[in-house]
Design a protein around this motif. Structure first.
Motif, mmCIF file in Angstrom:
data_model
loop_
_atom_site.group_PDB
_atom_site.id
_atom_site.type_symbol
_atom_site.label_atom_id
_atom_site.label_comp_id
_atom_site.label_asym_id
_atom_site.label_seq_id
_atom_site.Cartn_x
_atom_site.Cartn_y
_atom_site.Cartn_z
ATOM 1 N N LEU A 126 -27.385 -0.399 3.825
ATOM 2 C CA LEU A 126 -27.736 1.011 3.675
ATOM 3 C C LEU A 126 -28.209 1.236 2.246
ATOM 4 O O LEU A 126 -27.454 1.054 1.297
ATOM 5 N N ARG A 127 -29.468 1.617 2.098
ATOM 6 C CA ARG A 127 -30.061 1.806 0.767
ATOM 7 C C ARG A 127 -30.235 3.278 0.407
ATOM 8 O O ARG A 127 -30.620 3.606 -0.699
ATOM 9 N N GLY A 128 -29.981 4.155 1.343
ATOM 10 C CA GLY A 128 -30.098 5.589 1.099
ATOM 11 C C GLY A 128 -29.710 6.346 2.351
ATOM 12 O O GLY A 128 -29.669 5.789 3.438
ATOM 13 N N GLU A 129 -29.408 7.619 2.181
ATOM 14 C CA GLU A 129 -28.986 8.427 3.313
ATOM 15 C C GLU A 129 -29.239 9.890 3.010
ATOM 16 O O GLU A 129 -29.028 10.345 1.889
ATOM 17 N N ARG A 174 -31.707 4.947 5.240
ATOM 18 C CA ARG A 174 -32.714 4.034 4.685
ATOM 19 C C ARG A 174 -32.093 2.646 4.775
ATOM 20 O O ARG A 174 -31.119 2.344 4.084
ATOM 21 N N ILE A 175 -32.657 1.806 5.638
ATOM 22 C CA ILE A 175 -32.091 0.502 5.953
ATOM 23 C C ILE A 175 -32.951 -0.606 5.354
ATOM 24 O O ILE A 175 -34.174 -0.590 5.476
ATOM 25 N N TYR A 176 -32.275 -1.586 4.742
ATOM 26 C CA TYR A 176 -32.928 -2.789 4.228
ATOM 27 C C TYR A 176 -32.348 -3.981 4.982
ATOM 28 O O TYR A 176 -31.140 -4.184 4.991
ATOM 29 N N ASP A 177 -33.210 -4.771 5.633
ATOM 30 C CA ASP A 177 -32.737 -5.889 6.445
ATOM 31 C C ASP A 177 -32.994 -7.259 5.814
ATOM 32 O O ASP A 177 -32.888 -8.279 6.468
#
Length: 61
Positions: free
Chosen positions: A15-18, A24-27
């Motif tokens: 989770l990079r932001g909300e 905001r997802i980084y995989d």
């Protein structure tokens, strides 16, 4: 006929932001905003369950 479950996919990500309405997802290669109304977050193991079409559209799969 496909079941509802087969139309979902799990993405392991960070989770990079909300906001109130989105994550905001980084995989590991892709960072994208996704609507909370379309995603279920498991904060314990870092998985996000979403419709397969959304994962494809956002570039996660």
């Amino acid at each position: 006929m496909p079941t509802v479950e087969s139309k979902l996919t799990d993405i392991t990500g960070e989770l990079r932001g909300e906001t109130d309405r989105a994550y905001r997802i980084y995989d590991g290669k892709t960072t994208e905003w996704v609507a909370k109304s379309l995603v279920e977050r498991n904060e314990y193991d870092g998985t996000f369950t979403m419709p397969r079409w959304l994962a494809v559209e956002k570039g996660f799969v």
